[in-house]
Scaffold this active site. Structure first.
Site, PDB file in Angstrom:
ATOM      1  N   LYS A 106      99.179  28.965  39.459  1.00 25.39           N
ATOM      2  CA  LYS A 106      98.468  30.079  38.817  1.00 25.39           C
ATOM      3  C   LYS A 106      97.214  29.551  38.120  1.00 25.39           C
ATOM      4  O   LYS A 106      97.268  28.483  37.480  1.00 25.39           O
ATOM      5  CB  LYS A 106      99.412  30.746  37.812  1.00 25.39           C
ATOM      6  CG  LYS A 106      98.886  32.010  37.159  1.00 25.39           C
ATOM      7  CD  LYS A 106      99.943  32.607  36.215  1.00 25.39           C
ATOM      8  CE  LYS A 106      99.504  33.899  35.567  1.00 25.39           C
ATOM      9  NZ  LYS A 106     100.531  34.463  34.668  1.00 25.39           N
TER      10      LYS A 106
ATOM     11  N   SER B 270     101.413  39.364  35.498  1.00 24.35           N
ATOM     12  CA  SER B 270     100.085  38.873  35.801  1.00 24.35           C
ATOM     13  C   SER B 270     100.055  37.817  36.899  1.00 24.35           C
ATOM     14  O   SER B 270      99.015  37.580  37.496  1.00 24.35           O
ATOM     15  CB  SER B 270      99.445  38.299  34.533  1.00 24.35           C
ATOM     16  OG  SER B 270     100.189  37.189  34.069  1.00 24.35           O
TER      17      SER B 270
ATOM     18  N   SER C 227     105.565  38.309  33.283  1.00 28.00           N
ATOM     19  CA  SER C 227     104.575  38.005  34.321  1.00 28.00           C
ATOM     20  C   SER C 227     105.043  37.133  35.471  1.00 28.00           C
ATOM     21  O   SER C 227     104.298  36.957  36.434  1.00 28.00           O
ATOM     22  CB  SER C 227     103.343  37.360  33.691  1.00 28.00           C
ATOM     23  OG  SER C 227     102.514  38.368  33.191  1.00 28.00           O
TER      24      SER C 227
END
Ligand code: GLN
Length: 485
Positions: free
Chosen positions: A79, A154, A178
């Site tokens: 990420k 997210s 997330s």
């Protein structure tokens, strides 16, 4: 043999027995990515060529000796809010669009020690604030199961790459859901460890008391393998905890006889989607048939968790994000007449709408006149949520809930209504408020869209969570399903 369909464990076995070379593995995933990525937009930075070069070096190392790391030759995506040395780390924000960090996050160092291969940096909601990746300053990632829908967020890029078979595993971060929510939306395994189990050094801070790095994979066993690599006390993160090392893989393949599973009635409300409810309760029944004991429990304070979270998380964010001032690093506005204007224009131009909303909310909640009414009150609610979980864990070993109230929503469906968006984390945020470990595993489908089951554990009892999740996975094999792309 379609290598891109294999799990991390299977690939690792093939490499270690020298049936395939790391370069063959990476080539398979790079080829798959070149084909699929234009449809789903999951990477902010894709490093296909570099990954192939790295893999070739690994081929040579493998020819020389056998004793390799736990992730030797395994391609993994990260990420883009986890710091990677000499590789752009943007947090999907204009303010860090060209930021190239001079150091690695601790988790990256650990992955490197075990011989992983970085494939690239995945898309997210700006600074991990959101539930759909629509808040990315660059583009929205699409759900591999339905390209008109969001992948969740997210960590939507990380869940999409694993779901689409572009990598066998990825890292993400989870502040209020997330990892688990996008894992549920994309039909993969997503794991948030106990707060303090994995170092946050090099995870760009959003809400420091809630943030935790975790994993995406296709199987629970792969999650355990990754956890063996990334867990552990780190001198560079004072909130990481020194605790006896456990072998997470030792919980794989165990039966679940006698394990007590709590079902909190507040997480199955009257108005919960019928299919979601049915699928999760059917799963619970399967676990009961395997010898687990089902106990009804109550977690009444959970209903305030979204409200309390949206005071605490923005408060911490408003403080953490004060560092982006255009002086030390990141974006700086072009035109300004003095320092003050430079600060305000830099931040006005560099941050997106959701980030600004959070900074304003947090600054307000922390201001002297309102601190007691909002921030302090929210902290008290947080303590109650924690105590309630601890009381429940006197009676049960794990707690099962749906991960999300419904399947992935359409792109654009909630983007103009922040509160609607916030509510998509209703079943996940209380876990962060209490610092607990929790996993989301695929539990079935509604209209061909995945549904996730959340299993929550006691602090630092990741093992039992993985044990129950692994048992469930082996009864159903949802991990073998791939979206048709
Ligand atoms: N969706 C939640 C938020 O917007 C959680 C985000 C996260 O876990 N990083 O804050």
């Amino acid at each position: 043999m379609e290598l891109w369909k294999k799990s991390l464990k299977e690939l690792s076995d093939l490499i270690n027995s020298k049936e395939v070379k790391p370069s063959e593995v990476v080539e398979a995933f790079v080829k798959r990515t070149e084909e699929i990525e234009p449809k789903i937009n999951s990477y902010i930075t894709f490093l296909g060529e570099k990954a192939l070069e790295d893999a070739k070096k690994k081929d040579e190392e493998l020819a020389k000796s056998n004793n390799k790391g736990k992730l030797f030759g395994i391609p993994i995506a990260i990420k883009d809010n986890i710091i990677t040395k000499d590789i752009k780390t943007t947090c999907a924000s204009k303010i860090l669009e060209n930021f190239v960090p001079p150091y690695n996050a601790t988790v990256i160092e650990k992955l490197e020690e075990e011989g992983y291969i970085l494939t690239g940096k995945t898309n997210l909601d700006e600074f991990a604030m959101g539930s759909s990746t629509e808040n990315s300053a660059f583009f929205t990632t699409k759900n591999p199961w339905d390209l008109t829908r969001v992948p969740g967020g997210s960590s939507g890029g990380s869940s999409a790459v694993v779901s689409a078979g572009l990598v066998p595993a990825a890292l993400g971060s989870d502040t209020g859901g997330s990892i688990r929510q996008p894992a549920a939306f994309c039909g993969v395994v997503g794991f948030k460890p106990t707060y303090g189990r994995v170092s946050r050094y090099g995870l760009v801070a959003f809400a420091s008391s809630l943030d935790q790095i975790g994993t995406f994979s296709r199987t629970v066993e792969d999650t355990a393998i990754l956890m063996n690599v990334i867990a552990g006390k780190d001198e560079k993160d004072s909130t990481s905890v020194k605790i006896e090392d456990i072998d997470f893989t030792s919980f794989i393949g165990k039966d679940i006889k006698g394990i007590k599973i709590g079902i909190p009635k507040e997480y199955f409300p009257e108005d919960l989607d019928r299919d979601v409810k049915e699928i999760i309760l059917k799963g619970v029944k399967q676990l009961e048939d395997e010898g687990a004991e089902i106990v009804e429990i109550s977690l009444p304070t959970s209903k305030y968790s979204i409200e309390a979270y949206y005071i605490i998380a923005p408060s911490e964010a408003s403080s953490n994000l004060a560092r982006y001032d255009g002086v030390r690093y990141g974006y700086r506005t072009k035109d300004y007449k003095d320092l003050e204007e430079m600060y305000s224009k830099t931040r006005a131009e560099g941050f997106g709408a959701e980030v600004k909303r959070r900074i304003m909310l947090g600054t307000y909640a922390l201001s002297s006149g309102y601190y007691d009414a909002y921030y302090l009150k929210a902290q008290k609610v947080r303590t109650l949520i924690y105590q309630e979980f601890m009381d429940a864990f006197n009676k049960v070993d794990v707690i099962i809930t749906p991960t999300t109230p419904d399947v992935a929503f359409k792109i654009g469906e909630k983007s103009n209504n922040p509160v609607e968006m916030y509510l998509s984390d209703i079943f996940t945020v209380s876990v962060n408020m209490a610092g607990l470990p929790a996993i989301s595993i695929p539990a079935g489908f509604k209209n061909s869209l995945p549904i996730g089951m959340q299993i929550i554990g006691k602090p630092f009892d990741e093992g039992t969570v993985l044990q129950v999740a692994d048992r469930f996975e082996k009864l159903n094999n949802y991990n073998l399903n791939f979206p048709s792309l």
